[in-house]
Design a protein around this motif. Structure first.
Motif, PDB file in Angstrom:
ATOM      1  N   GLU A 177     -11.775  -8.875  -4.550  1.00 32.28           N
ATOM      2  CA  GLU A 177     -10.469  -8.231  -4.758  1.00 32.28           C
ATOM      3  C   GLU A 177      -9.432  -9.274  -5.134  1.00 32.28           C
ATOM      4  O   GLU A 177      -8.624  -9.064  -6.042  1.00 32.28           O
ATOM      5  N   GLN A 192       0.874  -1.168   0.000  1.00 32.88           N
ATOM      6  CA  GLN A 192       0.000   0.000   0.000  1.00 32.88           C
ATOM      7  C   GLN A 192       0.911   1.216   0.000  1.00 32.88           C
ATOM      8  O   GLN A 192       1.510   1.549   1.018  1.00 32.88           O
ATOM      9  N   LYS A 244      -2.740   4.450  -0.615  1.00 34.01           N
ATOM     10  CA  LYS A 244      -3.360   4.887   0.629  1.00 34.01           C
ATOM     11  C   LYS A 244      -2.732   6.213   1.020  1.00 34.01           C
ATOM     12  O   LYS A 244      -1.557   6.454   0.744  1.00 34.01           O
ATOM     13  N   ASN A 297       0.423  -2.492  -7.002  1.00 34.83           N
ATOM     14  CA  ASN A 297       0.314  -1.889  -5.684  1.00 34.83           C
ATOM     15  C   ASN A 297      -1.065  -1.311  -5.469  1.00 34.83           C
ATOM     16  O   ASN A 297      -1.822  -1.106  -6.408  1.00 34.83           O
ATOM     17  N   GLY A 298      -1.343  -1.016  -4.214  1.00 32.18           N
ATOM     18  CA  GLY A 298      -2.517  -0.247  -3.850  1.00 32.18           C
ATOM     19  C   GLY A 298      -2.055   1.149  -3.485  1.00 32.18           C
ATOM     20  O   GLY A 298      -0.860   1.447  -3.494  1.00 32.18           O
ATOM     21  N   GLU A 318      -8.112   5.040   0.464  1.00 29.91           N
ATOM     22  CA  GLU A 318      -7.297   4.060  -0.237  1.00 29.91           C
ATOM     23  C   GLU A 318      -7.992   3.573  -1.500  1.00 29.91           C
ATOM     24  O   GLU A 318      -9.211   3.613  -1.614  1.00 29.91           O
ATOM     25  N   LYS A 327      -1.440  -5.528   1.997  1.00 31.08           N
ATOM     26  CA  LYS A 327      -2.585  -6.433   1.963  1.00 31.08           C
ATOM     27  C   LYS A 327      -2.078  -7.797   1.494  1.00 31.08           C
ATOM     28  O   LYS A 327      -1.161  -7.874   0.690  1.00 31.08           O
ATOM     29  N   GLU A 334     -10.833   0.278  -7.979  1.00 33.05           N
ATOM     30  CA  GLU A 334     -11.447   0.079  -6.669  1.00 33.05           C
ATOM     31  C   GLU A 334     -12.466  -1.054  -6.779  1.00 33.05           C
ATOM     32  O   GLU A 334     -13.231  -1.123  -7.748  1.00 33.05           O
ATOM     33  N   ASP A 339      -7.799   0.159  -4.046  1.00 33.79           N
ATOM     34  CA  ASP A 339      -7.333  -1.224  -3.959  1.00 33.79           C
ATOM     35  C   ASP A 339      -6.121  -1.514  -4.832  1.00 33.79           C
ATOM     36  O   ASP A 339      -5.152  -2.115  -4.370  1.00 33.79           O
ATOM     37  N   PHE A 340      -6.176  -1.109  -6.104  1.00 37.64           N
ATOM     38  CA  PHE A 340      -5.084  -1.424  -7.017  1.00 37.64           C
ATOM     39  C   PHE A 340      -4.770  -0.233  -7.909  1.00 37.64           C
ATOM     40  O   PHE A 340      -5.681   0.472  -8.359  1.00 37.64           O
TER      41      PHE A 340
END
Length: 196
Positions: free
Chosen positions: A89, A37, A110, A107-108, A116, A50, A131, A118-119
């Motif tokens: 996800e 993240q 944040k 990567n995500g 955040e 994650k 997302e 997700d990807f």
């Protein structure tokens, strides 16, 4: 049950050394896939990664031995839909990896405000935030983190993957493309990239 959520070593064991050893082996054996993240300032922002599993069938079996079975359509309790989002996800991530295993980095994102995405898919000059939501009905609220990312990185298009029907949402000068989870594939990213 922690798939798709920020992960701490204490979720494995109280010993940091033992947790590191176990996690290292699981990653080397291609059982666990770690997604970092990253923040807007990678040198300053430090967030827990994650964890996902390479085998979604094993993931489903492990989850359903400890908690009630979940259904994309019939499970409406929000506390159970969050883990469902983690499963979706995981499936999306595996699809994006397209069999490349540990040789492909994704990567995500944040930030310090706990927003955040997700990807973050990057391919040459193309960057698309993705997302994933387990929601049956998408609203503007579901896209707020995508909008934050798009605004901060001066991009125009983001992808939202959900259980809702396909739709194109124009919001604050940005384009959010909702794709049903069952239609998502690596080819969708290529199509979106070509549209840009």
């Amino acid at each position: 049950n922690r798939v798709g959520f920020p992960f701490k070593k204490t979720h494995i064991t109280k010993s940091d050394y033992d947790a590191t050893a176990v996690l290292t082996l699981l990653k080397q054996w291609y059982i666990v896939l770690e997604v970092a993240q990253r923040g807007s300032s990678p040198t300053k922002d430090n967030f827990h990664p994650k964890e996902y599993l390479y085998d979604i069938g094993i993931l489903k079996i492990l989850r359903e031995t400890v908690i009630p079975k979940i259904s994309a359509v019939n499970t409406l309790d929000e506390k159970l839909r969050s883990p469902l989002g983690g499963l979706i996800e995981n499936a999306v991530l595996l699809n994006m990896l397209e069999g490349k295993g540990g040789f492909y980095e994704i990567n995500g994102w944040k930030n310090k405000l706990h927003k955040e995405v997700d990807f973050i898919y990057k391919d040459n000059a193309l960057t698309i935030p993705i997302e994933v939501k387990a929601s049956l009905k998408i609203t503007n609220r579901h896209a707020k983190n995508l909008l934050s990312y798009l605004s901060e990185h001066k991009l125009k298009v983001g992808i939202l993957i959900s259980m809702d029907k396909p739709k194109n949402m124009k919001m604050s000068g940005f384009n959010i493309i909702n794709i049903p989870a069952y239609l998502f594939s690596q080819n969708i990213i290529t199509v979106v990239g070509n549209l840009l």
